[in-house]
Design an enzyme around this catalytic site. Structure first.
Site, PDB file in Angstrom:
ATOM      1  N   ARG A  41     -26.067  63.558  17.454  1.00  0.00           N
ATOM      2  CA  ARG A  41     -24.769  63.239  18.057  1.00  0.00           C
ATOM      3  C   ARG A  41     -24.768  63.475  19.563  1.00  0.00           C
ATOM      4  O   ARG A  41     -24.091  62.755  20.302  1.00  0.00           O
ATOM      5  CB  ARG A  41     -23.669  64.053  17.373  1.00  0.00           C
ATOM      6  CG  ARG A  41     -23.369  63.544  15.965  1.00  0.00           C
ATOM      7  CD  ARG A  41     -22.381  64.411  15.224  1.00  0.00           C
ATOM      8  NE  ARG A  41     -21.961  63.769  13.979  1.00  0.00           N
ATOM      9  CZ  ARG A  41     -21.240  64.360  13.039  1.00  0.00           C
ATOM     10  NH1 ARG A  41     -20.854  65.622  13.190  1.00  0.00           N
ATOM     11  NH2 ARG A  41     -20.902  63.709  11.937  1.00  0.00           N
ATOM     12  N   LYS A 199     -21.198  59.710  -7.911  1.00  0.00           N
ATOM     13  CA  LYS A 199     -19.969  59.475  -8.668  1.00  0.00           C
ATOM     14  C   LYS A 199     -19.205  58.238  -8.208  1.00  0.00           C
ATOM     15  O   LYS A 199     -19.024  58.018  -7.010  1.00  0.00           O
ATOM     16  CB  LYS A 199     -19.055  60.696  -8.572  1.00  0.00           C
ATOM     17  CG  LYS A 199     -19.633  61.945  -9.226  1.00  0.00           C
ATOM     18  CD  LYS A 199     -18.634  63.091  -9.180  1.00  0.00           C
ATOM     19  CE  LYS A 199     -19.163  64.320  -9.912  1.00  0.00           C
ATOM     20  NZ  LYS A 199     -18.196  65.435  -9.906  1.00  0.00           N
ATOM     21  N   GLY A 357     -24.236  60.127   5.200  1.00  0.00           N
ATOM     22  CA  GLY A 357     -25.233  61.187   5.316  1.00  0.00           C
ATOM     23  C   GLY A 357     -26.413  61.038   4.390  1.00  0.00           C
ATOM     24  O   GLY A 357     -27.574  61.100   4.810  1.00  0.00           O
ATOM     25  N   GLY A 380     -17.365  59.844   7.114  1.00  0.00           N
ATOM     26  CA  GLY A 380     -16.041  59.464   6.616  1.00  0.00           C
ATOM     27  C   GLY A 380     -15.504  58.188   7.223  1.00  0.00           C
ATOM     28  O   GLY A 380     -14.909  57.357   6.522  1.00  0.00           O
TER      29      GLY A 380
END
Length: 399
Positions: A41, A199, A357, A380
């Site tokens: 970053r 999931k 990620g 996100g």
């Protein structure tokens, strides 16, 4: 998607010498014992911060670090990031606390770069409090958002400032938005999406949106087991959200209506135990998984067929691994499909955009991350973009 970039600043505002530019960056980096353990970053800030400083601007970096919950603390101070950022930039970076900030900013020389203290030390940052927006805006003349990873939050430093000052996208933000536009905004068809992970419940909105946007949806990882169960396949002890089979069936029906082909594995790698190179490892047809076995990866025949699907496509969006890639040999499908996508990208027949990620880790593991057209580390924000949601920090930049 229409937004202004650094190329537009000079045309709009003239010479930047001496002007103060507030740049929202993502400095929320992992640290251990005071040392940055991954400077990805920080490196992403170099193009924007260097360009603005080289043009004579006073560059003020706005960022958050951790979750201080509106309370200043040394643990979450950005003071500790000034030196690592300076090392990456190859030029000095000073630190400015919120106490006496205006005097410190006024004292900066043109071409200087300074890191302001953690924006989340203000309780109103995450509430987009107008008073906090005004406090930040009072320090500068221009706002640049270079942090796509924080663009899904309507915070004072990501959304409010873009409406209070002349606003532009930084180079990292510009690259991200252009890549995402190529992937799902105005993509060259056919478009494929690879969605994996443990999931279904974590990516329901992603799957529901993608079936309306892509031509081929490749589902892998544990979530494929839920879709297989929805199709009446017995998946043994595999990770499976049996309570979501009706939802999975609904997604499959919607895909049919939208003309999207959903690809589920028809041969799989199974084992009675989840361990590296287990004795019980075998390749099985999905209809022949024993009650005491678990599916841990997509089988080689299915992977070869999926590679053939990618060869017919022009655009690929990838989020999530095909199997339990952290443990060998259950990384085989992810590595094989990633290498196919990378080869197609290198030869110029495929635009490949990946994010998340686990995805970044999987592509690095496969040794092909550098070959993809674009890899997002946004997490996100990338997922919400895949869900088709409007990102407040991006919407505020649009004109």
């Amino acid at each position: 998607m229409s937004f202004k970039t650094l190329d537009d600043i000079s045309a709009d505002l003239g010479d930047l010498t001496g002007k103060t530019v507030l740049v929202r960056e993502d400095l929320n980096v992992p640290m251990a014992d005071g040392v940055v353990t991954d400077d990805t970053r920080l490196r992403a800030t170099v193009a924007t911060l260097s360009e603005l400083a080289d043009k004579g601007a006073k560059v003020l970096v706005l960022a958050h670090f951790g979750r201080p919950k509106g309370q200043p603390s040394e643990e979450f101070s950005l003071r500790k990031l000034a030196e690592p950022l300076a090392h990456v930039l190859g030029r000095p970076v000073s630190y400015i606390d919120w106490e006496g900030d205006k005097a410190a900013v006024a004292a900066l020389a043109p071409g200087s770069i300074a890191v302001l203290e953690n924006t989340r030390f203000f309780g109103g940052e995450e509430k987009n409090d107008p008073a906090v927006v005004e406090r930040f805006a009072s320090l500068g003349n221009i706002y640049v958002n270079d942090a796509f990873s924080a663009a899904h939050r309507a915070h004072a430093s990501t959304e409010g400032l873009a409406r209070a000052l002349p606003a532009y996208a930084g180079r990292a933000m510009e690259a991200e938005l252009k890549a995402l536009e190529k992937a799902l905004g105005e993509p060259e068809r056919p478009v494929a999406a690879v969605v994996g992970g443990a999931k279904v419940s974590t990516k329901l909105d992603v799957l529901k949106h993608l079936v309306t946007k892509v031509d081929h949806l490749i589902i892998g990882g544990g979530m494929a087991n839920t879709f297989l169960a929805a199709r009446g396949v017995a998946v043994g002890k595999s990770l499976c959200e049996h309570d979501l089979t009706a939802t999975a069936e609904e997604i499959l029906d919607n895909a049919d209506k939208a003309g999207c082909t959903v690809h589920l594995p028809y041969d799989v790698v199974v084992s009675k135990e989840f361990a590296a190179n287990p004795v019980s490892l075998r390749i099985s047809n999905v209809h022949e998984v024993a009650a005491d076995e678990m599916i841990l990866d997509v089988g080689p025949v299915a992977v070869e067929a999926l590679g053939d699907v990618l060869k017919t496509c022009k655009t690929l969006v990838w989020n999530g691994p095909m199997g339990a890639f952290e443990t060998e040999p259950f990384d085989a499908a992810t590595v094989a499909l990633a290498k196919t996508a990378a080869a197609l990208t290198r030869e110029g027949s495929l635009v490949s955009v990946a994010g998340g990620g686990d995805t970044v880790a999987a592509l690095n593991h496969a040794g092909v991350a550098a070959d993809f057209s674009y890899i997002s580390t946004a997490g996100g924000a990338f997922l919400e973009w895949m869900e088709g949601k409007e990102l407040p920090g991006v919407a505020a930049l649009q004109r």
